[in-house]
Design a protein around this motif. Structure first.
Motif, PDB file in Angstrom:
ATOM      1  N   GLY A  25      50.079  41.415  42.978  1.00  0.00           N
ATOM      2  CA  GLY A  25      48.642  40.376  42.615  1.00  0.00           C
ATOM      3  C   GLY A  25      47.977  40.047  43.051  1.00  0.00           C
ATOM      4  N   THR A  26      46.851  39.994  43.007  1.00  0.00           N
ATOM      5  CA  THR A  26      46.229  39.077  43.623  1.00  0.00           C
ATOM      6  C   THR A  26      45.221  37.455  42.828  1.00  0.00           C
ATOM      7  N   GLN A  27      45.029  36.941  43.310  1.00  0.00           N
ATOM      8  CA  GLN A  27      44.897  36.057  42.430  1.00  0.00           C
ATOM      9  C   GLN A  27      42.645  36.008  42.101  1.00  0.00           C
ATOM     10  N   GLY A  79      40.235  40.033  45.771  1.00  0.00           N
ATOM     11  CA  GLY A  79      40.635  38.617  45.055  1.00  0.00           C
ATOM     12  C   GLY A  79      39.762  37.575  45.835  1.00  0.00           C
ATOM     13  N   THR A 105      39.973  33.786  41.209  1.00  0.00           N
ATOM     14  CA  THR A 105      39.390  32.652  40.206  1.00  0.00           C
ATOM     15  C   THR A 105      37.732  32.135  40.064  1.00  0.00           C
ATOM     16  N   THR A 159      39.738  34.045  34.527  1.00  0.00           N
ATOM     17  CA  THR A 159      41.250  33.683  36.093  1.00  0.00           C
ATOM     18  C   THR A 159      42.269  33.984  36.181  1.00  0.00           C
ATOM     19  N   VAL A 178      45.701  35.957  37.487  1.00  0.00           N
ATOM     20  CA  VAL A 178      46.021  37.023  38.676  1.00  0.00           C
ATOM     21  C   VAL A 178      46.296  38.628  38.121  1.00  0.00           C
ATOM     22  N   TYR A 179      45.598  39.651  38.844  1.00  0.00           N
ATOM     23  CA  TYR A 179      45.389  40.822  38.381  1.00  0.00           C
ATOM     24  C   TYR A 179      46.533  41.771  39.253  1.00  0.00           C
ATOM     25  N   TYR A 180      47.582  41.948  38.490  1.00  0.00           N
ATOM     26  CA  TYR A 180      47.449  43.342  39.105  1.00  0.00           C
ATOM     27  C   TYR A 180      47.202  44.728  38.655  1.00  0.00           C
ATOM     28  N   ARG A 191      46.241  41.506  33.689  1.00  0.00           N
ATOM     29  CA  ARG A 191      46.161  40.055  34.256  1.00  0.00           C
ATOM     30  C   ARG A 191      46.854  39.331  33.284  1.00  0.00           C
TER      31      ARG A 191
END
Length: 119
Positions: free
Chosen positions: A112-114, A9, A116, A90, A92-94, A38
């Protein structure tokens, strides 16, 4: 037990690309499906894309053509290639994996990874 660790991310400008990775470890031999979800601020978590053990893929209709899910079965790593990113991506992707643990299914999630996307 199953562990999912995401990476990849970050901050990107609109129109750019990112590739997310999720490496699975533990007892994953009976995985049924794995995928990416997400959650944007103030919104519910939603499915982005998933892949079955057979390799069949499924995408959210709104993301077809921009996002590509794939899996390296040797590395036990799931990928999400995201192209032509938009500010609306944009979130948080899980990473998620559904495992059959007799007598039921169980869902495991990464931390999770942000992602943006700036306009």
């Amino acid at each position: 037990q199953v562990q999912l660790v995401e990476s990849g991310g970050g901050l990107v400008q609109a129109g750019g690309s990112l590739r997310l990775s999720c490496t699975a470890s533990g007892n994953i031999g009976n995985f049924i499906t794995t995928g990416w979800h997400r959650q944007a601020l103030g919104k519910q978590r939603e499915l982005v894309a998933s892949i079955l053990g057979s390799g069949r893929t499924n995408y959210a209709d709104s993301l077809k053509g921009r996002f590509t899910i794939s899996r390296d079965n040797v590395k036990n790593t799931l990928y999400l290639q995201m192209d032509r990113l938009e500010p609306e991506d944009t979130a948080v992707y899980y990473c998620q994996m559904r495992i059959f643990e007799r007598p039921a299914f169980r869902d495991y999630w990464g931390q999770g990874t942000q992602v943006t996307v700036s306009s």
